[in-house]
Write an enzyme that holds these catalytic residues in place. Structure first.
Site, PDB file in Angstrom:
ATOM      1  N   ASP A   1      -2.352   1.594   7.234  1.00  0.00           N
ATOM      2  CA  ASP A   1      -1.538   1.321   6.036  1.00  0.00           C
ATOM      3  C   ASP A   1      -1.165  -0.162   5.986  1.00  0.00           C
ATOM      4  O   ASP A   1      -1.044  -0.746   4.907  1.00  0.00           O
ATOM      5  CB  ASP A   1      -0.249   2.152   6.055  1.00  0.00           C
ATOM      6  CG  ASP A   1      -0.510   3.644   6.094  1.00  0.00           C
ATOM      7  OD1 ASP A   1      -1.268   4.123   5.238  1.00  0.00           O
ATOM      8  OD2 ASP A   1       0.033   4.312   6.984  1.00  0.00           O
TER       9      ASP A   1
ATOM     10  N   ASP B   1       0.865  -1.176   0.000  1.00  0.00           N
ATOM     11  CA  ASP B   1       0.000   0.000   0.000  1.00  0.00           C
ATOM     12  C   ASP B   1       0.904   1.229   0.000  1.00  0.00           C
ATOM     13  O   ASP B   1       1.384   1.649   1.042  1.00  0.00           O
ATOM     14  CB  ASP B   1      -0.905   0.002   1.236  1.00  0.00           C
ATOM     15  CG  ASP B   1      -1.744   1.268   1.334  1.00  0.00           C
ATOM     16  OD1 ASP B   1      -2.236   1.740   0.292  1.00  0.00           O
ATOM     17  OD2 ASP B   1      -1.893   1.793   2.450  1.00  0.00           O
TER      18      ASP B   1
ATOM     19  N   GLU C   1      -1.352  -1.523  -4.511  1.00  0.00           N
ATOM     20  CA  GLU C   1      -2.570  -0.744  -4.669  1.00  0.00           C
ATOM     21  C   GLU C   1      -2.245   0.483  -5.508  1.00  0.00           C
ATOM     22  O   GLU C   1      -1.229   1.143  -5.289  1.00  0.00           O
ATOM     23  CB  GLU C   1      -3.116  -0.327  -3.305  1.00  0.00           C
ATOM     24  CG  GLU C   1      -4.485   0.314  -3.401  1.00  0.00           C
ATOM     25  CD  GLU C   1      -5.078   0.577  -2.042  1.00  0.00           C
ATOM     26  OE1 GLU C   1      -6.017  -0.137  -1.671  1.00  0.00           O
ATOM     27  OE2 GLU C   1      -4.593   1.497  -1.356  1.00  0.00           O
TER      28      GLU C   1
END
Length: 157
Positions: free
Chosen positions: A139, A7, A66
């Site tokens: 996160d 991420d 992502e």
């Protein structure tokens, strides 16, 4: 199968390593690459060095990241895009191909709702993996969700 989920962010980059086999999915490791406030070049170097350590300590079958989300501030978008570009290049150098998922795809895969809140994603990540302790910051749970999304997509192929 060992999967790395990432991420990306401009302050912290969450990462998660899961092991998926026929019977179960287990979390091997999860954490943050912390990016200190500094010049953009220094921050990108920190990100790449953090990835070097992760790839040095683990071998992966798959990597998924992502995609950046839409932001209203053009400076934020530019900075995230530069981080994303550096991240992509580093993964290609260290591993090769990687999968990409939008935040909406990840949320839908993990919670069933594309518009789920981060807390809902965190709840489902813990439930799917049978984790009872709290995982902070978000996160990290987002990175786990990216890895789980990719694991599920591999099963559908």
């Amino acid at each position: 199968m060992k999967i790395l989920g990432i991420d990306p962010g401009s302050r912290n980059c969450g990462y998660a390593i899961i092991e998926k086999n026929v019977r179960k999915t287990a979390l091997i490791e999860a954490g943050l690459i912390k990016i200190k406030p500094n010049t953009l070049q220094y921050q990108i170097t920190e990100l790449c060095e953090g990835l070097d350590v992760i790839f040095k300590n683990h071998k992966f079958d798959e990597v998924a990241i992502e995609d950046i989300f839409f932001a209203y501030n053009p400076k934020t978008v530019l900075k995230l895009a530069q981080f994303r570009g550096a991240l992509s290049l580093k993964i290609l150098q260290l591993h090769g191909d990687f999968a990409e998922y939008t935040p909406l795809q990840v949320k839908k895969a993990v919670t069933g709702k594309a518009k789920a809140q981060k807390e809902q994603v965190a709840f489902m990540v813990k439930k799917i993996l049978g984790i009872t302790k709290e995982i902070k910051p978000l996160d990290i749970t987002d990175a786990i969700a990216v890895a789980l999304t990719h694991a599920n997509n591999l099963c559908l192929r």
